[in-house]
Design a protein around this motif. Structure first.
Motif, PDB file in Angstrom:
ATOM      1  N   ILE A   6       0.859  -1.184   0.000  1.00 16.05           N
ATOM      2  CA  ILE A   6       0.000   0.000   0.000  1.00 16.05           C
ATOM      3  C   ILE A   6       0.891   1.227   0.000  1.00 16.05           C
ATOM      4  CG2 ILE A   6      -1.769   1.284   1.261  1.00 16.05           C
ATOM      5  CD1 ILE A   6      -2.686  -1.398   2.434  1.00 16.05           C
ATOM      6  N   PRO A  29      -5.693  -5.664  -7.555  1.00 12.82           N
ATOM      7  CA  PRO A  29      -6.337  -5.253  -6.296  1.00 12.82           C
ATOM      8  C   PRO A  29      -7.359  -4.146  -6.527  1.00 12.82           C
ATOM      9  CG  PRO A  29      -4.127  -4.319  -6.465  1.00 12.82           C
ATOM     10  CD  PRO A  29      -4.271  -5.275  -7.619  1.00 12.82           C
ATOM     11  N   SER A  30      -8.446  -4.207  -5.764  1.00 16.74           N
ATOM     12  CA  SER A  30      -9.496  -3.184  -5.825  1.00 16.74           C
ATOM     13  C   SER A  30      -9.976  -2.890  -4.414  1.00 16.74           C
ATOM     14  CB  SER A  30     -10.672  -3.668  -6.688  1.00 16.74           C
ATOM     15  OG  SER A  30     -11.722  -2.719  -6.700  1.00 16.74           O
ATOM     16  N   TRP A  31      -9.926  -1.610  -4.043  1.00 13.65           N
ATOM     17  CA  TRP A  31     -10.303  -1.191  -2.686  1.00 13.65           C
ATOM     18  C   TRP A  31     -11.805  -1.324  -2.447  1.00 13.65           C
ATOM     19  CZ3 TRP A  31      -7.283   0.165   1.356  1.00 13.65           C
ATOM     20  CH2 TRP A  31      -5.965   0.541   1.102  1.00 13.65           C
ATOM     21  N   SER A  37     -10.764  -3.094   3.408  1.00  9.96           N
ATOM     22  CA  SER A  37     -10.393  -4.348   2.770  1.00  9.96           C
ATOM     23  C   SER A  37     -10.132  -4.129   1.293  1.00  9.96           C
ATOM     24  CB  SER A  37     -11.476  -5.421   2.983  1.00  9.96           C
ATOM     25  OG  SER A  37     -12.731  -4.953   2.550  1.00  9.96           O
ATOM     26  N   VAL A  38      -9.504  -5.127   0.685  1.00  5.40           N
ATOM     27  CA  VAL A  38      -9.149  -5.091  -0.736  1.00  5.40           C
ATOM     28  C   VAL A  38      -9.503  -6.448  -1.324  1.00  5.40           C
ATOM     29  CG1 VAL A  38      -7.258  -4.907  -2.396  1.00  5.40           C
ATOM     30  CG2 VAL A  38      -7.281  -3.427  -0.384  1.00  5.40           C
ATOM     31  N   TRP A  75     -14.772  -3.195  -7.077  1.00  2.10           N
ATOM     32  CA  TRP A  75     -15.774  -3.002  -6.021  1.00  2.10           C
ATOM     33  C   TRP A  75     -16.639  -1.800  -6.358  1.00  2.10           C
ATOM     34  CZ3 TRP A  75     -13.867  -5.579  -1.154  1.00  2.10           C
ATOM     35  CH2 TRP A  75     -14.942  -5.868  -0.300  1.00  2.10           C
TER      36      TRP A  75
END
Length: 203
Positions: A6, A29-31, A37-38, A75
Motif C-alpha cells: 500500500i 487489487p481493488s479497494w 479491505s481489498v 468493487w
C-alpha cells in the motif's frame, strides 16, 4: 512470495506491506469503498479466484473457490457488489472447452454470483463502475476490435468508444480501462503507431 503493498498516492511512499501466505500470486487489487479491505485475484495451483484481504486483521479469505477463472475484480462505489470477469458462464469443464470471458457480479455479504447481461460474443473484460453503481463500463471485442461499452444493471448496452486500433493493454486480457469512482472520468490505453497511449474521456 506474494504481498499486497500500500503506497501513499501523493508522496509515493510505501506505507504498509502485507505478506499473503497460502496463495501463489496476486493481481488486480481493488479497494472496498470503506478502505478496510481489498479484493484481489489470487492464483493457487494454477487456478485464479477472488480473495478478500482484510486490512484490519491482515487475513486472507476466498470469495470464490472453483475451477473457473475469475479476474479483474472491481468493487462498486456503494460497496454492495464486486464486478469481475469470468469464464464460468461460457466454459464446459467436462470437455475442457474453455469459453470467452463474461461479466459477473458477486455479493460480498452472501457470496451469490450473477451474470451481467452483456454480450455473449467475444470476450468481455475489465469491468469498471459508474459513480452511481448502477452501470458498468467494460472492454469487449464482440466485433473483433476491443472498445469500451456501458451496460446498466438492467441490461441496456451502449458503445462508448469506436477506436479502429482498439482499447488494449500489453496482452489480450490485460486491464486497459479505469474509471474515477466519483468524477466518472475514464482513462484507457490505445495502441497506435507501435506504442500505447493513455486517453481520457468524460463519461
Amino acid at each position: 512470495k506474494p504481498a499486497l503493498a500500500i503506497f501513499n498516492a501523493r508522496s509515493g511512499d510505501k506505507e504498509r506491506e502485507l505478506p499473503l501466505p497460502g496463495v501463489d500470486e496476486i493481481f488486480n487489487p481493488s479497494w472496498a469503498p470503506d478502505g478496510r479491505s481489498v479484493v484481489v485475484t489470487a492464483m493457487t495451483r494454477g487456478l485464479t479466484d477472488l480473495w478478500l484481504v482484510d486490512l484490519t486483521t491482515a487475513t486472507l479469505k476466498p470469495l470464490t473457490a472453483d475451477p473457473f477463472s475469475d479476474l479483474q475484480p472491481a468493487w462498486s462505489p456503494d460497496g454492495q457488489r464486486i464486478a469481475f470477469a469470468t469464464d464460468r458462464f461460457s466454459s464446459k469443464l467436462e470437455t475442457l472447452d474453455i469459453g470467452a470471458y463474461r461479466l459477473a457480479l458477486l455479493d460480498p455479504a452472501t457470496g451469490a454470483i450473477t451474470q451481467v447481461g452483456a454480450f455473449t460474443g467475444g470476450k468481455n473484460i475489465n469491468p469498471q463502475w459508474a459513480p452511481d453503481s448502477q452501470s458498468l463500463y467494460f472492454i469487449s471485442d464482440r466485433d473483433g476490435i476491443p472498445n469500451v461499452y456501458r451496460v446498466t444493471l438492467t441490461g441496456e448496452l451502449t458503445q462508448i468508444t469506436n477506436v479502429g486500433t482498439g482499447i488494449s493493454g500489453i496482452t489480450g486480457t490485460s486491464p486497459a480501462l479505469s474509471v474515477a469512482s466519483q468524477a466518472g472520468l475514464a482513462a484507457f490505453t490505445v495502441y497506435d503507431g507501435g506504442h500505447h497511449h493513455i486517453h481520457t474521456l468524460s463519461l
